[in-house]
Design an enzyme around this catalytic site. Structure first.
Site, PDB file in Angstrom:
ATOM      1  N   ASN A   7       0.876  -1.173   0.000  1.00 60.76           N
ATOM      2  CA  ASN A   7       0.000   0.000   0.000  1.00 60.76           C
ATOM      3  C   ASN A   7       0.914   1.224   0.000  1.00 60.76           C
ATOM      4  OD1 ASN A   7      -1.813   2.026   0.478  1.00 60.76           O
ATOM      5  ND2 ASN A   7      -2.736   1.106   2.292  1.00 60.76           N
ATOM      6  N   LYS A  14       3.282   0.876   3.124  1.00 61.70           N
ATOM      7  CA  LYS A  14       2.964  -0.169   4.104  1.00 61.70           C
ATOM      8  C   LYS A  14       2.996  -1.514   3.398  1.00 61.70           C
ATOM      9  CE  LYS A  14      -0.158   2.684   6.762  1.00 61.70           C
ATOM     10  NZ  LYS A  14      -1.523   3.116   6.701  1.00 61.70           N
ATOM     11  N   ARG A  90      -2.416  -2.085  -3.602  1.00 58.87           N
ATOM     12  CA  ARG A  90      -3.657  -1.347  -3.369  1.00 58.87           C
ATOM     13  C   ARG A  90      -3.662  -0.099  -4.254  1.00 58.87           C
ATOM     14  NH1 ARG A  90      -5.130   3.131   0.876  1.00 58.87           N
ATOM     15  NH2 ARG A  90      -7.341   3.224   0.458  1.00 58.87           N
ATOM     16  N   HIS A 179     -13.042   2.701  -0.277  1.00 59.35           N
ATOM     17  CA  HIS A 179     -13.057   1.706   0.810  1.00 59.35           C
ATOM     18  C   HIS A 179     -13.693   0.387   0.364  1.00 59.35           C
ATOM     19  CE1 HIS A 179     -13.365   5.302   3.803  1.00 59.35           C
ATOM     20  NE2 HIS A 179     -12.096   4.954   3.680  1.00 59.35           N
ATOM     21  N   GLY A 209     -13.976   5.713   9.945  1.00 60.03           N
ATOM     22  CA  GLY A 209     -12.609   5.908  10.429  1.00 60.03           C
ATOM     23  C   GLY A 209     -12.263   7.374  10.304  1.00 60.03           C
ATOM     24  N   ARG A 240     -12.612  16.080   6.266  1.00 60.05           N
ATOM     25  CA  ARG A 240     -13.349  16.352   5.016  1.00 60.05           C
ATOM     26  C   ARG A 240     -14.778  16.782   5.328  1.00 60.05           C
ATOM     27  NH1 ARG A 240     -11.757  10.725   3.014  1.00 60.05           N
ATOM     28  NH2 ARG A 240      -9.591  10.999   2.354  1.00 60.05           N
ATOM     29  N   VAL A 331     -13.184   4.132  14.065  1.00 64.74           N
ATOM     30  CA  VAL A 331     -14.287   4.663  14.878  1.00 64.74           C
ATOM     31  C   VAL A 331     -15.383   3.608  15.043  1.00 64.74           C
ATOM     32  CG1 VAL A 331     -16.035   6.478  15.020  1.00 64.74           C
ATOM     33  CG2 VAL A 331     -13.777   6.998  14.081  1.00 64.74           C
ATOM     34  N   GLU A 385      -8.422  -5.012   5.109  1.00 69.14           N
ATOM     35  CA  GLU A 385      -8.298  -4.690   3.687  1.00 69.14           C
ATOM     36  C   GLU A 385      -7.123  -5.428   3.037  1.00 69.14           C
ATOM     37  OE1 GLU A 385      -9.506  -0.258   3.090  1.00 69.14           O
ATOM     38  OE2 GLU A 385      -8.979  -0.487   5.177  1.00 69.14           O
TER      39      GLU A 385
HETATM   40  P1  ADP Z   1      -8.040   5.760   8.504  1.00 66.11           P
HETATM   41  O1  ADP Z   1      -7.648   4.340   8.146  1.00 66.11           O
HETATM   42  O2  ADP Z   1      -9.156   6.318   7.675  1.00 66.11           O
HETATM   43  O3  ADP Z   1      -6.889   6.705   8.683  1.00 66.11           O
HETATM   44  P2  ADP Z   1      -8.926   4.572  11.005  1.00 66.11           P
HETATM   45  O4  ADP Z   1      -9.884   3.573  10.493  1.00 66.11           O
HETATM   46  O5  ADP Z   1      -7.634   4.116  11.576  1.00 66.11           O
HETATM   47  O6  ADP Z   1      -8.680   5.727   9.948  1.00 66.11           O
HETATM   48  O7  ADP Z   1      -9.695   5.438  12.122  1.00 66.11           O
HETATM   49  C1  ADP Z   1      -9.084   6.464  12.834  1.00 66.11           C
HETATM   50  C2  ADP Z   1     -10.107   7.019  13.821  1.00 66.11           C
HETATM   51  O8  ADP Z   1     -10.506   5.965  14.725  1.00 66.11           O
HETATM   52  C3  ADP Z   1      -9.581   8.157  14.672  1.00 66.11           C
HETATM   53  O9  ADP Z   1     -10.522   9.221  14.658  1.00 66.11           O
HETATM   54  C4  ADP Z   1      -9.542   7.559  16.055  1.00 66.11           C
HETATM   55  O10 ADP Z   1      -9.890   8.495  17.025  1.00 66.11           O
HETATM   56  C5  ADP Z   1     -10.616   6.495  16.038  1.00 66.11           C
HETATM   57  N1  ADP Z   1     -10.425   5.561  17.149  1.00 66.11           N
HETATM   58  C6  ADP Z   1     -11.163   5.505  18.263  1.00 66.11           C
HETATM   59  N2  ADP Z   1     -10.710   4.588  19.113  1.00 66.11           N
HETATM   60  C7  ADP Z   1      -9.638   4.041  18.563  1.00 66.11           C
HETATM   61  C8  ADP Z   1      -8.719   3.025  18.978  1.00 66.11           C
HETATM   62  N3  ADP Z   1      -8.821   2.400  20.133  1.00 66.11           N
HETATM   63  N4  ADP Z   1      -7.736   2.734  18.121  1.00 66.11           N
HETATM   64  C9  ADP Z   1      -7.602   3.380  16.943  1.00 66.11           C
HETATM   65  N5  ADP Z   1      -8.442   4.331  16.520  1.00 66.11           N
HETATM   66  C10 ADP Z   1      -9.444   4.670  17.300  1.00 66.11           C
END
Ligand code: ADP
Length: 397
Positions: A7, A14, A90, A179, A209, A240, A331, A385
């Site tokens: 990725n 990654k 990816r 996604h 997320g 966003r 999230v 993923e």
């Molecule tokens: P992306 O892959 O889109 O960057 P993620 O799916 O990793 O994002 O989601 C990040 C979000 O998940 C952040 O807003 C974070 O606050 C929230 N979140 C809440 N609790 C946790 C946790 N325990 N571990 C990781 N992320 C968390």
């Protein structure tokens, strides 16, 4: 069979090496600061973490270092590159050029160049990643796995914007979604968990997320999704705006003296949870601030839940009913208050949350959080993923 999943971002990369017999991750890691001073590789294998600090001027240098680490005497997990059967890359956007996972070839890469402008923040990095792998592993079979493929089944009336049809044809301006690998994984995992044939199920998948999207999946096929031509559309996200009246964008640009490109950068990077709350884009920070009485942090969280709820309602209508709601991603997997906010008030539609089950501590397993008498199952399923990319790559071989 072992598949290396890559990725590639513009300055990071990654990777995961996955054993397809067990679907276990054999090793994984990240290269950071590619093309910037202070390159670093963090590699995890054998339950240990190995860090290599080394300048990484190009993606080819990064891939070379990853391969060196994979065969390293201490940190390594394979004895030679021959043990990697194929590489899955990816790719964020496919445009209409690719409908499904595709083998890397000169012809495919020419098409990739042609569609790069559809996702200028992401696709050029994927091209760098593929080219780096081709340089370091000549002749190795590789696949392009697109975030958009799962959404390729949307009907025309769902993916079209109501613009001049000739312009759509000429410029391919339409909804593509994003996604897709995650929506595919969790919708299939939901059917598996329930012991049902995906063909029988109407599912709404909520990938919440930092970036968030919601999809409607009928009979195993995506029929609609909240992101659009780019990931800017849909529910508000970390930074966003999500959906917005386009006339408001022009008005804002004029008032703030921004060019269209600057305005889009503003909508992508400075809006959403961050813009509304003035606190953070991170839901953990927002929850802490809201608990401490910060009204704008609470407002951002309320807007997020309300917007997600509206998509759930719309997709119930699009699906003609609903069997399962799935929550996933950072999230969706970790924030009970957000899940409760999205589904509360939907009891009249057969969606009933068990508030106690919803409070479970995330242990990486599938959790059923609907009440026993809920007509619609509510599940939390950790997304994966990379595994979808590896499976797609293996299937193509
Ligand atoms: P992306 O892959 O889109 O960057 P993620 O799916 O990793 O994002 O989601 C990040 C979000 O998940 C952040 O807003 C974070 O606050 C929230 N979140 C809440 N609790 C946790 C946790 N325990 N571990 C990781 N992320 C968390």
């Amino acid at each position: 069979m072992k598949i290396l999943v890559i990725n590639a971002g513009s300055s990071s990369l990654k990777y995961q090496l996955i054993n397809m017999e067990t679907e276990e991750v054999v090793a994984k890691g990240t290269c950071e600061r590619i093309g910037i001073d202070g390159g670093k590789l963090t590699h995890k294998a054998h339950g240990e973490t190995f860090v290599v600090e080394q300048e990484l001027p190009t993606h080819t240098d990064a891939i070379s270092l990853v391969l060196k680490e994979l065969v390293d005497e201490k940190a390594g997990v394979i004895s030679s590159m021959d043990e990697i059967d194929a590489v899955g890359h990816r790719v964020v956007a496919s445009g209409e050029a690719f409908k499904k996972t595709t083998l890397v070839s000169d012809e495919a890469m020419k098409k990739m160049d042609e569609i790069a402008e559809l996702a200028p923040l992401h696709n050029p990095a994927a091209i760098l990643g593929v080219n780096a792998c081709r340089a370091v592993m000549p002749g190795k079979k590789m696949a392009l796995v697109f975030d958009t493929s799962f959404h390729a089944t949307m009907p025309e009336y769902a993916y079209l914007y109501a613009v001049d049809y000739d312009d759509y044809k000429k410029y391919q301006v339409r909804k593509y979604g994003a996604h897709g690998t995650s929506h595919k994984f969790v919708s299939q995992a939901a059917a598996e968990y329930l012991g049902k044939d995906p063909a029988e199920l109407k599912i709404i998948t909520c990938h919440l997320g930092n970036g968030s999207s919601i999809s409607a999946v009928k009979g195993g096929k995506c029929i609609d999704t909240s992101m659009g031509f780019t990931p800017l559309a849909g529910v508000p996200m970390g930074t966003r705006s999500g959906d917005i009246d386009y006339a408001a964008v022009e008005f804002l640009c004029r008032k703030k003296g921004l060019s269209m490109a600057e305005g889009l950068n503003y909508l992508n990077k400075k809006c959403g949870m961050l813009g509304v709350s003035g606190v953070s884009s991170d839901f953990r920070d927002l929850a802490a601030a809201a608990d401490g009485g910060n009204k704008r942090a609470q407002l951002a969280l309320d807007m997020f839940a309300y917007s997600c709820k509206k998509y759930v309602g719309a997709y119930m209508a699009a699906l003609g009913g609903l069997d399962v709601i799935v929550f996933t991603a950072g999230v969706g997997e970790n924030t009970p208050s957000v899940r409760a906010g999205v589904v509360s008030g939907l009891e009249a539609f057969g969606v009933k949350l068990d508030y106690k089950k919803n409070q479970y501590k995330n242990d990486g397993a599938v959790h059923e959080i609907s009440a026993d008498d809920s007509a619609v199952k509510i599940l939390v399923i950790p997304t994966n993923e990379e595994l979808v990319i590896a499976r797609e790559t293996a299937a193509l071989l």
